[in-house]
Design an enzyme around this catalytic site. Structure first.
Site, PDB file in Angstrom:
ATOM      1  N   GLU A  36       5.660  -1.191  -1.267  1.00  0.00           N
ATOM      2  CA  GLU A  36       5.598  -0.022  -0.334  1.00  0.00           C
ATOM      3  C   GLU A  36       6.486  -0.091   0.351  1.00  0.00           C
ATOM      4  O   GLU A  36       6.203  -0.922   1.434  1.00  0.00           O
ATOM      5  CB  GLU A  36       4.442   0.357  -0.661  1.00  0.00           C
ATOM      6  CG  GLU A  36       3.699   1.937  -0.111  1.00  0.00           C
ATOM      7  CD  GLU A  36       2.665   2.841   0.524  1.00  0.00           C
ATOM      8  OE1 GLU A  36       2.222   1.687   0.721  1.00  0.00           O
ATOM      9  OE2 GLU A  36       2.293   4.012   0.556  1.00  0.00           O
ATOM     10  N   ARG A 262      -2.926 -14.228  -3.660  1.00  0.00           N
ATOM     11  CA  ARG A 262      -2.702 -13.382  -2.708  1.00  0.00           C
ATOM     12  C   ARG A 262      -2.360 -15.017  -1.893  1.00  0.00           C
ATOM     13  O   ARG A 262      -2.754 -15.637  -1.599  1.00  0.00           O
ATOM     14  CB  ARG A 262      -3.443 -12.832  -1.351  1.00  0.00           C
ATOM     15  CG  ARG A 262      -3.788 -11.381  -1.922  1.00  0.00           C
ATOM     16  CD  ARG A 262      -4.589 -10.576  -0.605  1.00  0.00           C
ATOM     17  NE  ARG A 262      -3.397 -10.412   0.382  1.00  0.00           N
ATOM     18  CZ  ARG A 262      -2.623  -9.186   0.250  1.00  0.00           C
ATOM     19  NH1 ARG A 262      -3.095  -7.984  -0.805  1.00  0.00           N
ATOM     20  NH2 ARG A 262      -1.954  -8.739   1.036  1.00  0.00           N
ATOM     21  N   LYS A 272      -0.017  -5.448   6.174  1.00  0.00           N
ATOM     22  CA  LYS A 272       1.022  -4.651   6.484  1.00  0.00           C
ATOM     23  C   LYS A 272      -0.246  -3.462   7.624  1.00  0.00           C
ATOM     24  O   LYS A 272       0.827  -2.957   8.630  1.00  0.00           O
ATOM     25  CB  LYS A 272       1.267  -3.210   5.490  1.00  0.00           C
ATOM     26  CG  LYS A 272       2.386  -4.590   5.259  1.00  0.00           C
ATOM     27  CD  LYS A 272       3.770  -3.550   4.336  1.00  0.00           C
ATOM     28  CE  LYS A 272       3.459  -3.644   3.421  1.00  0.00           C
ATOM     29  NZ  LYS A 272       4.176  -2.160   2.009  1.00  0.00           N
TER      30      LYS A 272
HETATM   31  P1  ATP Z   1      -0.762  -5.237   2.191  1.00  0.00           P
HETATM   32  O1  ATP Z   1      -1.633  -5.535   2.017  1.00  0.00           O
HETATM   33  O2  ATP Z   1      -0.142  -6.366   3.366  1.00  0.00           O
HETATM   34  O3  ATP Z   1      -0.913  -4.250   3.614  1.00  0.00           O
HETATM   35  P2  ATP Z   1       0.252  -4.676   0.497  1.00  0.00           P
HETATM   36  O4  ATP Z   1      -0.265  -5.391  -0.786  1.00  0.00           O
HETATM   37  O5  ATP Z   1       0.036  -3.200   0.466  1.00  0.00           O
HETATM   38  O6  ATP Z   1       0.632  -5.058   1.278  1.00  0.00           O
HETATM   39  P3  ATP Z   1       3.335  -3.670  -1.526  1.00  0.00           P
HETATM   40  O7  ATP Z   1       4.282  -3.513  -0.569  1.00  0.00           O
HETATM   41  O8  ATP Z   1       2.121  -3.017  -2.090  1.00  0.00           O
HETATM   42  O9  ATP Z   1       1.974  -3.631   0.173  1.00  0.00           O
HETATM   43  O10 ATP Z   1       2.867  -4.862  -2.070  1.00  0.00           O
HETATM   44  C1  ATP Z   1       4.296  -6.317  -2.777  1.00  0.00           C
HETATM   45  C2  ATP Z   1       3.556  -6.186  -3.549  1.00  0.00           C
HETATM   46  O11 ATP Z   1       3.875  -7.580  -2.866  1.00  0.00           O
HETATM   47  C3  ATP Z   1       2.426  -6.341  -4.635  1.00  0.00           C
HETATM   48  O12 ATP Z   1       3.142  -6.333  -6.398  1.00  0.00           O
HETATM   49  C4  ATP Z   1       1.245  -6.869  -3.839  1.00  0.00           C
HETATM   50  O13 ATP Z   1       0.815  -7.844  -4.965  1.00  0.00           O
HETATM   51  C5  ATP Z   1       2.013  -8.336  -3.406  1.00  0.00           C
HETATM   52  N1  ATP Z   1       1.633  -8.766  -2.616  1.00  0.00           N
HETATM   53  C6  ATP Z   1       1.416  -7.921  -0.743  1.00  0.00           C
HETATM   54  N2  ATP Z   1       1.232  -9.369  -0.164  1.00  0.00           N
HETATM   55  C7  ATP Z   1       0.833 -10.564  -0.847  1.00  0.00           C
HETATM   56  C8  ATP Z   1       0.347 -11.927  -0.118  1.00  0.00           C
HETATM   57  N3  ATP Z   1       0.155 -12.024   0.807  1.00  0.00           N
HETATM   58  N4  ATP Z   1       0.691 -13.143  -1.530  1.00  0.00           N
HETATM   59  C9  ATP Z   1       1.263 -12.128  -2.855  1.00  0.00           C
HETATM   60  N5  ATP Z   1       1.769 -10.781  -2.790  1.00  0.00           N
HETATM   61  C10 ATP Z   1       1.607 -10.079  -2.211  1.00  0.00           C
HETATM   62 MG    MG Z   2       0.227  -2.351  -1.736  1.00  0.00          MG
END
Ligand code: ATP
Ligand code: MG
Length: 557
Positions: A36, A262, A272
């Site tokens: 996102e 994760r 984020k």
């Molecule tokens: P955050 O939880 O940090 O706000 P998010 O997961 O909402 O981040 P996205 O932009 O939706 O952020 O993430 C894109 C992809 O990255 C998703 O498929 C998510 O599962 C993966 N992702 C995000 N954080 C991690 C992490 N700490 N470890 C592994 N994959 C991750």
């Molecule tokens: Mg997300």
């Protein structure tokens, strides 16, 4: 948790894909990385990027980069650009496979209308607060909204009017009609569309209703014919909803979702929401502050993309949640840089040394090896002179036996240069040591005496006449605690000593250190040129120390 053979990773996702291919379900794997655009990518995202791109390559498919741009309130073109830069830097290429969920807005709208037509979605008048109230809890079922049993035609009309802008933000929403008593809260009539008047980075003001992530996500996967939709464990409970939507939407494909754990790291935050707070609250200098776990921060810190890929590969892919020690990342970085980084000399806490029997003038150029681990890196000349600087910590007035450095009457080797003996110590009025007086052995050029006497200690130095000065930024953990608190006061855990700045003296070749190259300062650590540098103000970042000083301090208590 480390995998000894990162070249041939085996994990439950790859096993699943092999099984799917053996069963004839797919002839390749098509994956996607779906960020996102509401912030910069962090090292947790790198885990997902590495996994998705590697699997596509290993199984003859491709990996899409898809921006999940369904919430214009928080998204921005600048984030889209930064994410693309970071994915490229990490070493991956999506080729033509760039997509935006916003490209599917019209299709998603049609699918929502289809659900209404099937009696599987309705326009609800409940406010977001009321909806929360009706949702129930993990132990109590939810209650049905008074709007739930509206007729199909009424719903179609109301949904069209939502799109036409007849209602205020939050006044109505479109919900799936599933089961308010479901044990899975995600199935309690989840919201599919909400009204939101925000200008979208790509669709501008064309829409005032936006699909929710849960509605857009699985359908976008289906539109792109993703075979294996890989995401983190928190989406496991959403899978039944994604499957319900695909079952009811005549979607063009049926992607399967698989969840993995994760990446969590000690002494930092990988969310984020929190990173935004650190940046916007001015707790760091920006998204690329070298103390942040963002890819732009790690890059600015001087960490090579290859080291990050290697770190992720070593962790492997599992379903068990855990937290990885920051020192494990740092060790991987050190291992890489130890092989690749050129060696230089610099003094971070200078103490002047005058070599009394050394000629006043002259041009003494010594040979210094650039990288003992890489013969091809060659050598360079380093100028020596009568006045040099050494590290203050390499001198003790009353040293213990095992201190193999400088002390009154002690002899030490100056790296690549000569053996010197300390003959006198000069102090200021406050009694602080401000200068050392030494003599050198002219026969020891290169570092060894012809008489074969043993000198155990070797220290680094810079020539006073030739040195260039620089500001050096020394970084430490952003948070003092291994796991920053989850309460309101999580910012209290910020490490006040996470950035220290020193005035250092460098060997002259470092004046031209190219941006993007990380070098080793002998005996000190790894350093790179910071983007804040100007023609007359050189700034360097410490990428990593040579040893894990933090762990040592901790061990000492
Ligand atoms: P955050 O939880 O940090 O706000 P998010 O997961 O909402 O981040 P996205 O932009 O939706 O952020 O993430 C894109 C992809 O990255 C998703 O498929 C998510 O599962 C993966 N992702 C995000 N954080 C991690 C992490 N700490 N470890 C592994 N994959 C991750
Ligand atoms: Mg997300």
């Amino acid at each position: 948790m480390t995998d000894d053979s990162p070249e041939e990773p085996r994990d439950f996702i790859r096993e699943q894909i092999r099984a799917d291919m053996a069963a004839g379900l797919h002839d390749r794997a098509v994956t996607r990385f779906p960020p996102e655009p509401n912030g910069h990518l962090h090292i947790g995202h790198a885990k997902s990027i590495c996994l998705n791109f590697a699997i596509a390559a290993e199984f003859g498919g491709h990996c899409n980069l898809r921006f999940d741009d369904t919430n214009p309130a928080k998204e921005d073109q600048a984030y889209i650009d930064a994410i693309m830069e970071d994915v490229r830097w990490l070493g991956f290429d999506w080729g033509d496979n760039l997509h935006y969920t916003s490209d599917y807005f019209e299709q998603l709208y049609d699918w929502a209308v289809h659900l209404i037509g099937e009696g599987l979605a309705y326009v609800d008048d409940l406010s977001p607060e009321e909806m929360r109230d009706y949702r129930g809890t993990l132990t109590e079922p939810g209650r049905e909204s008074p709007s739930r049993n509206r007729g199909v035609e009424v719903n179609k009309d109301l949904f069209a009017r939502m799109r036409a802008g007849e209602f205020a933000d939050g006044e109505k929403s479109l919900r799936a009609k599933i089961d308010m008593a479901s044990g899975n809260i995600n199935l309690r009539d989840p919201v599919l569309y909400r009204i939101l008047r925000e200008t979208h980075p790509r669709t501008g003001d064309a829409w005032c209703i936006y699909p929710m992530y849960d509605f857009a996500h699985g359908q976008s996967d289906a539109i792109e014919h993703i075979t294996h939709s890989l995401c983190t464990l928190e989406f496991e409970d959403h899978r039944p909803l994604y499957d319900w939507l695909i079952d009811n939407l005549l979607a063009p494909a049926r992607p399967r979702q698989y969840e993995f754990s994760r990446l969590n790291l000690t002494h930092t935050v990988l969310s984020k929401r929190r990173l935004v707070e650190l940046v916007e609250g001015g707790h760091v200098s920006g998204w690329n502050d070298p103390r942040l776990p963002t890819l732009s921060g790690l890059r600015r810190r001087g960490i090579p993309a290859e080291a990050i890929r290697d770190f992720i590969g070593r962790l492997g892919i599992t379903k068990s949640d855990g937290i990885v020690e920051m020192s494990y990342l740092e060790n991987t970085v050190r291992e890489h840089l130890n092989q690749t980084a050129q060696r230089r000399m610099a003094v971070l806490d200078p103490l002047k040394v005058v070599i009394e029997n050394y000629p006043e003038a002259g041009d003494d150029q010594l040979d210094a090896i650039n990288n003992p681990n890489d013969e091809g890196a060659g050598s360079r000349k380093v100028a020596f002179s009568r006045e040099i600087y050494v590290e203050r910590g390499d001198f003790m007035e009353d040293p213990p036996q095992k201190f193999f450095r400088l002390g009154p009457g002690r002899e030490v080797r100056l790296r690549y240069a000569y053996l010197v003996t300390c003959t006198d110590v000069v102090k200021n009025d406050a009694g602080e040591v401000i200068e050392l007086r030494c003599t050198y052995d002219p026969e020891s050029r290169g570092g060894n005496a012809p008489d074969g006497r043993k000198v155990k200690g070797t220290i680094h130095w810079v020539s006073a006449e030739h040195a260039v000065s620089a500001e050096v930024r020394l970084y430490d953990h952003l948070f003092t605690q291994e796991e920053p608190g989850s309460g309101e006061d999580w910012l209290d855990g910020l490490n006040p000593g996470s950035l220290k700045t020193v005035k250092a003296l460098l060997e002259p070749s470092l004046a031209d250190l190219p941006a993007g190259e990380t070098v080793q300062f002998e005996r000190l650590g790894y350093f790179c040129r910071d983007a804040d540098s100007t023609a007359d103000n050189l700034i360097l970042n410490r990428t990593a120390s040579l040893r894990d000083t933090w762990a040592k301090q901790k061990a000492r208590g």
